[in-house]
Design a protein around this motif. Structure first.
Motif, mmCIF file in Angstrom:
data_model
loop_
_atom_site.group_PDB
_atom_site.id
_atom_site.type_symbol
_atom_site.label_atom_id
_atom_site.label_comp_id
_atom_site.label_asym_id
_atom_site.label_seq_id
_atom_site.Cartn_x
_atom_site.Cartn_y
_atom_site.Cartn_z
ATOM 1 N N MET A 149 19.329 24.776 69.730
ATOM 2 C CA MET A 149 19.784 23.569 69.598
ATOM 3 C C MET A 149 18.565 22.766 70.438
ATOM 4 S SD MET A 149 23.691 23.710 69.650
ATOM 5 C CE MET A 149 23.849 21.521 69.510
ATOM 6 N N LYS A 150 18.362 23.295 71.520
ATOM 7 C CA LYS A 150 17.567 22.511 72.349
ATOM 8 C C LYS A 150 15.932 22.581 71.661
ATOM 9 C CE LYS A 150 19.718 23.013 76.834
ATOM 10 N NZ LYS A 150 19.428 23.578 78.357
ATOM 11 N N PHE A 151 15.587 23.439 71.337
ATOM 12 C CA PHE A 151 14.204 23.663 70.740
ATOM 13 C C PHE A 151 14.392 22.850 69.462
ATOM 14 C CE2 PHE A 151 11.554 25.643 67.261
ATOM 15 C CZ PHE A 151 10.356 25.950 67.986
ATOM 16 N N ASP A 152 15.020 22.609 68.457
ATOM 17 C CA ASP A 152 15.393 21.734 67.261
ATOM 18 C C ASP A 152 15.168 20.238 67.860
ATOM 19 O OD1 ASP A 152 15.309 23.825 65.672
ATOM 20 O OD2 ASP A 152 17.689 23.611 65.571
ATOM 21 N N GLU A 153 15.835 20.007 68.944
ATOM 22 C CA GLU A 153 15.842 18.683 69.604
ATOM 23 C C GLU A 153 14.387 18.239 70.158
ATOM 24 O OE1 GLU A 153 18.057 15.573 73.035
ATOM 25 O OE2 GLU A 153 18.501 18.265 72.710
ATOM 26 N N MET A 154 13.777 19.274 70.640
ATOM 27 C CA MET A 154 12.294 18.938 71.348
ATOM 28 C C MET A 154 11.592 18.676 70.058
ATOM 29 S SD MET A 154 10.366 21.524 73.533
ATOM 30 C CE MET A 154 10.112 22.806 72.361
ATOM 31 N N MET A 155 11.682 19.640 68.989
ATOM 32 C CA MET A 155 10.753 19.640 67.801
ATOM 33 C C MET A 155 11.009 18.147 67.231
ATOM 34 S SD MET A 155 8.901 22.153 67.689
ATOM 35 C CE MET A 155 7.951 21.776 66.126
ATOM 36 N N LEU A 198 24.904 35.325 72.917
ATOM 37 C CA LEU A 198 24.883 34.349 71.584
ATOM 38 C C LEU A 198 24.946 32.985 71.645
ATOM 39 C CD1 LEU A 198 26.978 36.851 68.935
ATOM 40 C CD2 LEU A 198 24.570 36.458 69.292
ATOM 41 N N GLU A 199 25.840 32.604 72.639
ATOM 42 C CA GLU A 199 25.970 31.022 73.162
ATOM 43 C C GLU A 199 24.812 30.626 73.703
ATOM 44 O OE1 GLU A 199 29.035 28.277 75.597
ATOM 45 O OE2 GLU A 199 29.258 30.376 75.346
ATOM 46 N N THR A 200 24.239 31.443 74.539
ATOM 47 C CA THR A 200 23.044 30.902 75.239
ATOM 48 C C THR A 200 21.664 30.809 74.134
ATOM 49 O OG1 THR A 200 23.321 31.986 77.150
ATOM 50 C CG2 THR A 200 21.142 31.452 77.078
ATOM 51 N N ALA A 201 21.601 31.709 73.210
ATOM 52 C CA ALA A 201 20.814 31.715 72.166
ATOM 53 C C ALA A 201 20.729 30.635 71.381
ATOM 54 C CB ALA A 201 20.788 32.906 71.395
ATOM 55 N N GLN A 202 22.204 30.413 70.996
ATOM 56 C CA GLN A 202 22.470 28.937 70.307
ATOM 57 C C GLN A 202 22.135 27.645 70.970
ATOM 58 O OE1 GLN A 202 26.449 28.792 69.252
ATOM 59 N NE2 GLN A 202 26.124 27.139 67.567
ATOM 60 N N VAL A 203 22.448 27.509 72.153
ATOM 61 C CA VAL A 203 21.955 26.371 72.816
ATOM 62 C C VAL A 203 20.367 26.303 72.832
ATOM 63 C CG1 VAL A 203 21.992 25.319 75.272
ATOM 64 C CG2 VAL A 203 24.183 26.473 74.328
ATOM 65 N N ARG A 204 19.838 27.214 73.352
ATOM 66 C CA ARG A 204 18.563 27.283 73.148
ATOM 67 C C ARG A 204 17.786 26.610 71.810
ATOM 68 N NH1 ARG A 204 16.563 32.574 76.734
ATOM 69 N NH2 ARG A 204 17.423 32.001 78.783
#
Length: 636
Positions: free
Chosen positions: A505-511, A497-503
């Motif tokens: 957040m990274k996806f939102d930042e990339m967008m 779950l933590e890995t999915a959350q980090v991913r």
């Protein structure tokens, strides 16, 4: 012939307690004679019988013969005027008590006896010696045990003797198996044998001769033992009798009552379970005694007694001929309920017996009554255990107790020490067993019996607790393992779950970065387009309007003149000479300027299409704007 689906334990013997050491009050019917005399003398008819003597094989033939002659001499002298021995030379030997004992002993050393060796085929060694003797007597083999001196001599010599229903020369007798789920103490041997013969005749009108002997049975590794009726026959009839005892009315795959000894090697687990089921019989069988009923009278009430729930068997005792005593074998858990119901039914049962069988009974018979005055309250009257079926045809499967209780590997304490007398009699009931088996015994005797039953129950519960503790430890170990595994799975899930959350957040930042980049790209493209447009506008040639002042003073735009003529084709054959500057090849700088001009023209063409505003030319005839300088008109 009937038998129980469930097995039971008796409540009637006290281990390690002899009759002469127990202070009990007994009635005249319970009085026994001193050991060494006959328990009862009924003017029986003298008959000739064959007796098989079995001696240890760890001695030579000479020593075995001396031992046998000594025992025959002891038997004659301890049973004065009752025993007559007929040796192999048809000579008779007896003792009337008036002759000199030493002389008789020395004379009897001349008895002619024949011993036969039983050998082990693999080791080629003698297992035991066997001898068949003819004896004429009033008493039976089971009565000879009453003499302590003879019993001690036989016991010390480790010798066994059995009735021999076979021929005098038929000495090679083997045991083929034992009967399971039958109490080898309380169930009479002759009755069981007659019932088996009747069942055998349904398959073969002339079945092989056999006999039942009460013996101790063990597994090959000596880890479990029991006591049961063993079936013996001639060696030549062994295969045939084994086949008959495992087919027809004897065949019951769910709970076979005849257990072949060959299972010791071929099916050791089955043989062990059968021993444990047989031991369960002794743990669960209790008895209720009635007296004053003849054999004829019992035929009228026996079936009604058997219909009482919890009754296993109704069998005669050793004192049936003397006082009309019968034993009702019951399930221990239902003994109290059976006793109450039997007491309520007793008046009606007695009325079913014709008066001639009651009044015509021997004078030694008491009035028909239940001699067991009460049954102990050790059981639940509301038990819903199964009823019982017929012997060798029906029965329950292996019970849970048989599978779990390790104490069933051995007999109860009451039966642990097998005596010679029990083996010789086949159906033995000891003095203390006869007295204490009745609930009418003294309080002290009952206390001893209850104590032994309590000790046995405590031991059984201890075994059960130990087994349950082992099972509990296994369950706890499994639970700890599952909890540990669950915790690991929980940690893995949390990490996922933590890995999915980090991913995410990274996806939102990339967008977000992509949106900024797209905005920047759009702005840059717009700015570049604007710059190109501005450059194109600046590079456009300016064509000022020429204003004309009319007569009225109004300013009019002049009309466009005719378009210039088309450019003539250059017909110069040598363009490298005298080439006008207009037709020379542009330099690199000029080429770059031209390419930029071309780009501006293309952009201009896109921006100013035909649909947009067209640029006025001189050809349109428009007048230049006021103040514009007139230009030079090009002439062709």
């Amino acid at each position: 012939m009937t038998m129980a689906k469930e097995t039971s334990r008796r409540d009637n013997t006290t281990a390690g307690t002899s009759a002469d050491k127990v202070d009990i009050q007994i009635s005249e019917d319970d009085i026994t004679e001193v050991a060494g005399t006959n328990r009862k003398r009924n003017d029986a008819v003298e008959e000739e019988k064959l007796v098989k003597w079995q001696l240890p094989g760890q001695q030579d033939i000479s020593s075995a013969k001396k031992t046998l002659i000594h025992l025959l001499t002891t038997l004659v002298m301890t049973h004065t005027s009752d025993i007559t021995i007929i040796d192999s030379k048809q000579r008779e030997w007896s003792f009337d008590g008036t002759e000199d004992e030493d002389r008789v002993t020395k004379e009897m050393e001349k008895i002619a006896v024949t011993l036969h060796p039983i050998k082990n085929k693999k080791e080629n060694s003698i297992i035991r010696w066997v001898s068949i003797t003819k004896i004429r007597s009033v008493t039976k083999i089971s009565d000879w045990k009453d003499n302590n001196f003879f019993y001690d001599e036989v016991h010390d010599a480790k010798v066994y003797l059995f009735p021999h229903p076979f021929g005098y020369t038929e000495w090679d007798i083997i045991s083929i198996g034992f009967i399971k789920d039958i109490h080898a103490v309380h169930y009479p041997r002759n009755i069981l044998q007659d019932q088996i013969i009747q069942l055998l005749k349904k398959q073969d009108k002339e079945p092989p001769t056999f006999q039942l002997i009460s013996q101790r049975i063990t597994t090959n590794d000596k880890t479990a033992s029991t006591k049961a009726y063993v079936m013996q026959c001639q060696k030549k009839d062994a295969d045939k009798l084994t086949h008959l005892m495992t087919h027809g009315p004897f065949r019951d795959p769910a709970n076979q009552k005849f257990v072949p000894f060959r299972y010791k090697r071929s099916k050791p687990e089955v043989f062990l379970n059968c021993i444990r089921q047989q031991n369960e019989v002794y743990f669960k069988t209790w008895i209720i005694k009635v007296e004053g009923i003849s054999n004829e009278g019992m035929q009228y009430i026996g079936s009604d007694i058997m219909n009482i729930r919890g009754v296993l068997h109704v069998v005669p005792s050793k004192r049936t001929d003397e006082i009309g005593e019968w034993k009702i074998l019951t399930d221990r858990t239902k003994c109290n309920a059976v006793h109450k119901q039997l007491a309520e039914m007793w008046p009606n049962l007695i009325q079913l017996i014709p008066d001639k069988h009651i009044h015509g009974a021997p004078s030694t018979y008491p009035s028909p009554t239940i001699s067991s005055k009460r049954a102990r309250d050790y059981q639940d009257d509301g038990s819903t255990d199964d009823s019982y079926g017929s012997l060798l045809t029906t029965g329950t499967e292996i019970s849970v107790l048989t599978n779990d209780d390790m104490s069933l590997n051995n007999l109860p304490i009451d039966f642990q020490y097998n005596s010679y007398a029990e083996v010789a009699s086949g159906t033995s009931i000891t003095i203390e067993g006869t007295q204490i088996s009745s609930p009418s015994a003294s309080a002290y005797a009952e206390w001893i019996t209850e104590k032994q039953a309590l000790i046995s129950q405590i031991n059984s519960q201890a075994h059960l607790i130990a087994n349950q503790a082992e099972q509990l430890e296994k369950i706890q170990a499994d639970l700890i393992s599952k909890i540990s595994r669950s915790k690991d799975l929980e940690d893995q899930l949390a990490l996922a779950l933590e890995t999915a959350q980090v991913r995410e957040m990274k996806f939102d930042e990339m967008m977000e970065k992509f949106d900024v980049l797209m905005k920047y790209q759009n702005q840059s493209h717009h700015q570049m387009s604007q710059n190109y447009f501005d450059d194109a506008v600046q590079d456009l040639p300016s064509t000022p309007d020429r204003l004309m002042i009319t007569e009225g003073g109004t300013i009019e735009r002049p009309q466009a003149g005719p378009s210039p003529p088309t450019k003539k084709h250059n017909n110069n054959s040598s363009p490298h000479r005298n080439i006008y500057a207009l037709f020379r090849q542009p330099s690199s700088k000029a080429a770059i300027t031209k390419s930029r001009s071309t780009n501006r023209q293309q952009i201009e063409k896109k921006l100013y299409t035909e649909d947009n505003t067209q640029m006025d030319t001189d050809d349109d005839g428009r007048q230049p704007a006021s103040g514009a300088q007139p230009g030079n008109i090009m002439t062709p």
